[in-house]
Design a protein around this motif. Structure first.
Motif, short mmCIF file in Angstrom:
data_model
loop_
_atom_site.label_atom_id
_atom_site.label_comp_id
_atom_site.label_asym_id
_atom_site.label_seq_id
_atom_site.Cartn_x
_atom_site.Cartn_y
_atom_site.Cartn_z
N UNK A 250 0.38 1.86 -2.87
CA UNK A 250 1.22 2.63 -1.94
C UNK A 250 0.83 4.10 -1.95
N UNK A 251 0.57 4.67 -3.12
CA UNK A 251 0.20 6.08 -3.20
C UNK A 251 -1.15 6.33 -2.54
N UNK A 252 -2.12 5.47 -2.81
CA UNK A 252 -3.44 5.62 -2.19
C UNK A 252 -3.35 5.48 -0.68
N UNK A 253 -2.57 4.50 -0.22
CA UNK A 253 -2.43 4.29 1.22
C UNK A 253 -1.74 5.48 1.88
N UNK A 254 -0.76 6.07 1.21
CA UNK A 254 -0.07 7.24 1.77
C UNK A 254 -1.06 8.38 1.99
N UNK A 255 -1.94 8.63 1.01
CA UNK A 255 -2.93 9.71 1.16
C UNK A 255 -3.88 9.38 2.31
N UNK A 256 -4.29 8.10 2.42
CA UNK A 256 -5.22 7.72 3.48
C UNK A 256 -4.58 7.85 4.86
N UNK A 257 -3.30 7.53 4.97
CA UNK A 257 -2.59 7.71 6.24
C UNK A 257 -2.55 9.18 6.61
N UNK A 258 -2.23 10.05 5.63
CA UNK A 258 -2.15 11.49 5.89
C UNK A 258 -3.51 12.05 6.32
N UNK A 259 -4.60 11.45 5.80
CA UNK A 259 -5.94 11.94 6.09
C UNK A 259 -6.59 11.22 7.27
N UNK A 260 -5.80 10.39 7.98
CA UNK A 260 -6.30 9.64 9.14
C UNK A 260 -7.47 8.73 8.78
N UNK A 261 -7.40 8.11 7.61
CA UNK A 261 -8.43 7.16 7.20
C UNK A 261 -7.96 5.73 7.48
N UNK A 262 -8.88 4.81 7.41
CA UNK A 262 -8.59 3.40 7.68
C UNK A 262 -8.03 2.76 6.41
N UNK A 263 -6.74 2.45 6.41
CA UNK A 263 -6.14 1.88 5.19
C UNK A 263 -6.57 0.42 4.99
N UNK A 264 -7.15 -0.19 6.02
CA UNK A 264 -7.63 -1.56 5.88
C UNK A 264 -8.98 -1.63 5.19
N UNK A 265 -9.71 -0.51 5.21
CA UNK A 265 -11.06 -0.48 4.62
C UNK A 265 -10.96 -0.01 3.17
N UNK A 266 -11.16 -0.96 2.25
CA UNK A 266 -11.07 -0.62 0.83
C UNK A 266 -12.36 -0.94 0.09
N UNK A 267 -13.42 -1.25 0.85
CA UNK A 267 -14.69 -1.60 0.23
C UNK A 267 -15.73 -0.50 0.33
N UNK A 286 -9.40 18.40 1.40
CA UNK A 286 -10.55 17.56 1.75
C UNK A 286 -10.46 16.29 0.92
N UNK A 287 -10.36 15.14 1.58
CA UNK A 287 -10.05 13.88 0.91
C UNK A 287 -11.30 12.99 0.85
N UNK A 288 -11.54 12.41 -0.32
CA UNK A 288 -12.64 11.48 -0.49
C UNK A 288 -12.14 10.27 -1.27
N UNK A 289 -12.38 9.08 -0.73
CA UNK A 289 -12.01 7.85 -1.45
C UNK A 289 -13.28 7.12 -1.88
N UNK A 290 -13.20 6.46 -3.03
CA UNK A 290 -14.35 5.75 -3.57
C UNK A 290 -13.89 4.45 -4.23
N UNK A 291 -14.38 3.30 -3.75
CA UNK A 291 -13.99 2.02 -4.37
C UNK A 291 -14.55 1.93 -5.79
N UNK A 297 -10.48 5.16 -6.05
CA UNK A 297 -10.24 6.49 -6.60
C UNK A 297 -10.21 7.48 -5.45
N UNK A 298 -9.23 8.39 -5.49
CA UNK A 298 -9.07 9.39 -4.45
C UNK A 298 -9.17 10.78 -5.06
N UNK A 299 -10.00 11.63 -4.47
CA UNK A 299 -10.11 13.03 -4.90
C UNK A 299 -9.80 13.93 -3.71
#
Length: 582
Positions: A250-267, A286-291, A297-299
């Protein structure tokens, strides 16, 4: 009267203030002032005396230890076992301002600001069914340790959210498409959980807390059984809390929603941006996600425009280096290279240089990945390699846009380097960055990329290498006697100063008891004169180039950092941490 129990404080017949006066640690006038200051405050008299600088924290704790006949304890140096922390709930620790620090057999050591508080001793003893031995520590240190210990272990998250709910509610999302949806049912469930009030408040609280602490980065890290939140403050990572593992998605998805990222893409890795308005300030993340093997992981890199320093004179240059750099950026053409690792302040130096020379009569164009700050009057281009907008293609397009000054965020490949050098040779001022350790090795890096020596020597105007080092906290810095000669083994060139004072921080609430607060840039500036050009053409080794540069006035990163030790701004330990020995 019965003798006190072993380990319990001895009875004290007179008030603390009177005892301190009798010991000569304060006078009657200071005591009266402190008592007046204490009225209407929850702070104890000892804390007030320390706050007013009438007595040092060390002297006060040592006195209390002698007076009560119990040990003193320095909390900032302790790493408390989480199992020991669980013995005393956070609410009790905050109520009595106590902290469990060590469990040995059936004995619990309890840090206390007031070891005579029998109610606290009885409550903790009854609650834990252990023998409680008090140890004296300052009230301020205990408060800081409670915040640090319970928060970092994941305890009290509900309390933190409750306390900061008012501030977090002031966070307003300026940009972000919250309807980034997908067709899968689990994605809708993720979005629904990410939009729940507790999750929103917790993310807002993390963002607000990071801003208040002056953090540069926020790390949300999933592991097999825990989920960790860390902040990078003054270049060093600190563990802040460990929210329940079940909140990870939920926390990771919330950050991705705020950053206009695709919450369906987790790979696949994703990059985005969050813009928030907090206390009338607009702050970008500046948001970066890494599987990873245990989740995403979100930075988040915090880009606070209000904290951006664009005055070259305030960045930490010595007078000679500032003169050489200022002269170079006012040249009509040539290449200026800024080198250093990620997070060393290169962007700030570049933006400061652009800000210094920016005027209505010159055309400045930048290619950046990403564009971190918007500069008024500057044409900034965001690199997007997915659509073919690379540094090289942007640079080629710039040359058809009648530029005077070109900034290339990073020279990553031979093609970009070649175009930049040709631009520098054809009447343009080019500023760019490269990842190398120091100025002389930068030349070797360019030659290794395949640039001919004659082009390197003809185009280069100046090379600047930099690092960021932590400063001694201004609020708790203390001098100690030293000799300039002690710095010579580290590479310092003696100036005949003899006996001088160095400084170190003893630790206070301002610096979170680290003794260090804020950062300053350390520079190595190498102008390219004719002697160095000749060395480049004949492909001389980096050591020889460095020696020639020092003969013309260049000071190495280590030498510049050691000068800051002499000036009282840094410690020797910090210099050794951030610079390479010579």
């Amino acid at each position: 009267m019965a003798d006190p129990k072993p380990g319990q404080p001895q009875p004290v017949s007179r008030r603390l203030g009177d005892l301190l006066v009798r010991e000569g640690l304060i006078d009657n006038e200071q005591l009266a002032r402190a008592l007046q200051e204490q009225k209407g405050s929850n702070d104890k008299l000892g804390s007030i005396l320390v706050k007013l600088s009438f007595v040092t924290e060390e002297n006060l704790i040592a006195f209390l230890s002698r007076q009560y006949g119990i040990q003193s304890i320095t909390l900032s140096q302790l790493d408390i076992d989480p199992d020991v922390l669980k013995l005393v709930p956070e609410q009790i620790a905050r109520k009595y301002e106590v902290l469990p620090v060590k469990l040995q057999g059936n004995t619990l050591t309890l840090a206390m600001g007031d070891p005579t508080n029998v109610f606290a001793l009885d409550d903790v003893g009854f609650m834990t069914n252990l023998q409680v031995i008090p140890a004296v520590a300052s009230q301020a240190a205990i408060r800081q340790a409670i915040d640090r210990s319970y928060d970092s272990k994941g305890g009290g998250i509900a309390d933190i959210v409750s306390e900061m709910e008012g501030a977090a509610a002031d966070v307003e999302l300026v940009e972000g498409d919250e309807e980034a949806a997908a067709s899968k049912v689990d994605v809708f469930e993720l979005k629904e959980s990410a939009d729940e009030a507790p999750v929103v408040r917790l993310i807002n609280m993390i963002l607000v807390d990071a801003i208040r602490r002056g953090a540069s980065d926020i790390h949300l890290e999933p592991y097999e059984k825990v989920f960790r939140v860390r902040f990078r403050v003054d270049g060093v990572l600190h563990e802040i809390m460990t929210p329940p593992k079940r909140l990870e998605a939920a926390l990771t998805s919330r950050v991705k929603i705020m950053a206009s990222l695709d919450i369906a893409e987790r790979r696949l890795p994703q990059d985005g941006r969050i813009k928030l308005r907090f206390n009338q300030r607009e702050i970008d993340f500046r948001v970066s996600t890494l599987p990873t093997i245990y989740g995403e992981k979100t930075v988040m890199r915090i880009l606070d425009k209000d904290s951006l320093q664009l005055d070259l004179t305030m960045l930490g240059f010595d007078s000679w280096s500032l003169e050489q750099f200022t002269k170079a950026i006012h040249n009509p053409y040539g290449m200026i290279l800024i080198t250093g690792p990620t997070g060393s302040g290169k962007t700030t130096t570049l933006y400061s240089a652009i800000h210094t020379i920016n005027s209505p009569d010159i055309n400045i164009m930048t290619a950046e990945d990403p564009v971190e700050y918007n500069l008024r009057g500057v044409n900034q281009v965001q690199i997007n390699e997915e659509i073919g907008r690379t540094f090289a293609s942007a640079l080629r397009a710039f040359l058809r846009q009648d530029p005077d000054v070109i900034l290339v965020g990073e020279t990553r490949d031979l093609e970009t380097a070649q175009i930049g050098i040709r631009a520098a040779l054809t009447g343009h001022l080019v500023l760019t960055t490269l990842h190398t350790n120091d100025c002389p090795s930068t030349v070797a890096r360019l030659l290794d990329m395949g640039i001919p020596p004659f082009l390197v020597s003809s185009s280069l105007t100046l090379i600047l290498a930099q690092r960021l080092g932590r400063k001694v906290c201004k609020d708790c810095k203390q001098p100690y006697d030293a000799d300039e000669e002690t710095l010579v083994p580290y590479g310092h060139v003696p100036q005949g100063l003899g006996k001088i004072s160095f400084y170190k921080g003893k630790g206070c609430a301002t610096c979170n008891f680290t003794g260090m607060k804020g950062r300053v840039a350390i520079y190595e500036v190498m102008p390219i004169n004719q002697d160095i050009r000749d060395l480049i053409i004949r492909n001389a080794p980096a050591v020889e180039i460095g020696e020639a540069a020092q003969r013309q006035g260049m000071r190495t990163l280590r030498q510049n950092a050691l000068q800051k030790v002499i000036d009282g701004g840094m410690t020797i330990e910090e210099v050794l941490r951030v610079t390479l020995g010579t």
